[in-house]
Design an enzyme around this catalytic site. Structure first.
Site: not given
Ligand code: AGP
Length: 605
Positions: A27, A2, A478, A74, A98-99, A482, A501, A485, A600
């Site tokens: 975010r 948030c 990774e 969020w 937030n939380g 990507k 396997h 996401e 974010k």
């Molecule tokens: C990465 O593309 C993502 N947005 C997510 O996996 C991110 O890396 C993860 O939430 C960790 O965030 P941070 O690096 O701010 O701790």
């Protein structure tokens, strides 16, 4: 998660709050709202969906308010709709949150037992806090004490910003969630936010209150004051003052269509900046010298998501170059283990935001065990920055795209610099590797049409398997993340040798295999690719331009040049999958910078 912005001062609070929330859009959120006080009356405006929905609603109102709080939500508890959007308010006071309140049901039952009636308007846990505040305020008619008593009853990571109609003030309190406060240069305006970037250009003096400290910013006779209190009301010295926000940058897209693409293209200059700081700047040299003075017996790395995959890459450096046993943990798993940590071990926390709840929770667990803590981190001043023994800042600048790109590269590079200096590599040895990396990434960025063509040949496929071996296995993980996401397609990262396997059962003509081919494992990779090809999978390989056999058997072959690169071939190859995912997402028309459901910085557990 948030986004929060609070304002108090001579300007129209709507303008300041909306500007701040706009900066925090990156975010991730699903609704937005503001509460504004105008002539001692409290007005609430909130809308599901993008911030523009709220802006259109507010445009129709002629509001003259000089005190307000705003929020982008969020969703955690309660659906995405106008009622569950924040702020939550009674006629006398309003809050944003937030939380997560882990014991919200328990608190609701407590209020019912106390026969405290409250007219709930939403399904959120946040509104339970408002009811609790109302209960304590009615009991002792003191807003500061009511905040302290209500907050003391809450379990979970939370930040609240609050205000009431009687006082020309705004308040905040937090525990393991980001909050920053600020005053303007002429101390006539006060600001509160969940992210320092919302205050850039507004606040001159930046304050970071610690956990369980209530901050009160008050405006009287044209001047703002800021005071800090413990939960029981006594004045508190527990805050940090940062002289100015001027060194915080606010990112702009420039000529790029998306922040993500801009940030991919920033990588060469950022790699130069990082190596220059830690090898040529006396402050950077000192920092790296300090953290590599003692050689840890064992290293434990904790992180989430992309940062976790960077951790796997860094493990490769630490075990290959330094021969130091290194464990890499998903922070969300580590915190529920009974970790084996010995004195002489080093724990490293990798994070772009420095606010990821799971990573912060694993830090707490390590601190309790008394081991040394080090961050590899982007956001200076974040919670992680303040809580560890030492910080290695990756200097990636604001990463606005929710899908992390440049931060991943900088994390891996930071790990390489740490590992190289721990092994007393000369600057020349390090620069010979990083200069080649910069030049090779520059070359990729000058020929993105090749990657766009590959994207157009595979974007309609239903499933993607990213495969790699050795230090290219984390790159496969990774790359799959990507694509998931930003293109919303099913993609999985797998060790090449593992396909036979089980996962090979998935292969048919609807599947794509994006195969990373490290220079030292060509034959093995070729045989894995053959297995996929024999089952009609579409093969995209990413390998050294000299691999003619690999090129012959691939449907698409992306040529790289691994010569004079010994440790960073994975980081180099990763730029290909950053761009491949970007162009596939573009062809699918998804929201690349703010993908659905994503945030974010995940500040909830
Ligand atoms: C990465 O593309 C993502 N947005 C997510 O996996 C991110 O890396 C993860 O939430 C960790 O965030 P941070 O690096 O701010 O701790």
């Amino acid at each position: 998660m948030c986004g929060i912005v609070g304002y108090l001062g001579s300007r129209n609070s709507t303008d300041v709050i909306l500007e701040g929330l706009t900066r925090l859009e990156y975010r991730g959120y699903d609704s937005a709202g503001v509460s504004l006080i105008e002539n001692d009356e409290l007005e609430i405006y909130k809308k599901e969906g993008k911030l523009n929905n709220l802006k259109s609603l507010l445009k129709k109102k002629k509001i003259q308010s000089h005190r307000g709080i705003g929020h982008t939500r969020w969703a955690t508890h309660g659906e995405v709709n106008d009622f569950n959007a924040h702020p939550h308010a009674t006629s006398d006071y309003s809050i944003v949150h937030n939380g997560i309140i882990e014991n919200s049901q328990e608190l609701k039952e407590f209020l019912m037992k106390e026969k405290h009636t409250f007219n709930y308007q939403s399904e959120t846990d946040s509104e339970v806090f408002l009811a609790l505040l109302d209960y304590y305020f009615k009991k002792n008619n003191n807003f500061l004490h009511a905040i302290g008593e209500a907050f003391e009853s809450v379990r979970g990571n939370s930040a609240f910003v609050l205000m009431n109609t009687k006082e020309n003030a705004i308040y905040c309190v937090k525990k393991s969630a980001p909050i920053v406060c600020g005053l303007s240069e002429n101390i006539t305006e006060g600001f509160i936010s969940s992210d320092p970037y919302a205050l850039v250009g507004f606040a001159d003096r930046i304050y970071f209150p610690e956990d369980n400290v209530i901050t009160k910013i008050e405006l009287s006779s044209g001047e703002t004051s800021i005071n800090f209190y413990e939960l029981h009301g006594q004045e508190s010295p527990r805050y940090r003052l940062q002289e100015s926000s001027k060194n915080l940058e606010v990112s702009k897209k420039g000529q790029f269509e998306h922040y993500m693409l801009k940030e991919v293209f920033e990588q060469p200059i950022l790699i130069r900046k990082l190596t220059d700081f830690y090898l040529n700047d006396e402050i950077g040299i000192e920092i790296l010298k300090k953290v590599t003075k003692t050689r840890p017996k064992m290293i434990h790395i904790m992180a989430c998501g992309t940062a976790y995959y960077a951790g796997l890459v860094i493990k490769g450096f630490l075990e290959d170059i330094n021969r130091i046993p290194t464990n890499v943990y998903l922070a969300s798993e580590f915190r529920y283990q009974n970790p084996i940590l010995n004195s002489g071990d080093l724990t490293i926390f990798i994070s772009q935001s420095g606010e990821t709840a799971d990573t912060l929770a694993s830090l707490e667990l390590c601190k309790v065990n008394g081991v040394k803590t080090l961050s590899i981190l982007n956001v200076e001043g974040s919670t992680l920055y303040r809580e560890v023994d030492n910080n290695l800042l990756i200097k990636a600048g604001p990463e606005i795209g929710v899908a992390s790109t440049k931060a991943f590269t900088q994390m891996c590079l930071m790990g390489f610099l740490f590992s190289a200096k721990l092994e007393n590599f000369s600057d020349e040895q390090i620069l010979s590797e990083t200069h080649v990396l910069v030049e090779r990434i520059d070359h990729i960025l000058q020929s993105t049409d090749i990657i766009q063509n590959v994207a157009s040949s595979i974007y309609r496929h239903q499933g993607f398997l990213f495969t790699g071996r050795g230090n290219h296995f984390p790159i496969a993980l990774e790359g799959a993340l990507k694509l998931k996401e930003i293109a919303y397609v099913h993609a999985e990262g797998y060790a090449s040798g593992e396909l036979k396997h089980g996962p090979i059962a998935l292969i048919d003509d609807t599947m794509v295999n994006v195969a990373f081919c490290p220079p030292n494992l060509i034959d093995k990779t070729i045989s894995n690719v053959q297995e996929i090809k024999a089952r009609q999978g579409f093969i995209v390989t990413i390998g050294d331009k000299s691999n003619s056999e690999l090129e012959r058997i691939s449907d698409e072959f992306i040529r790289l040049d691994f010569s004079n690169l010994e440790f960073l071939t994975g980081v180099y190859s990763n730029v290909i999958s950053q761009l491949l995912s970007y162009y596939i997402a573009k062809l699918k028309g998804t929201d690349i910078d703010k993908p659905r459901n994503l945030a974010k910085s995940v500040t909830v557990e």
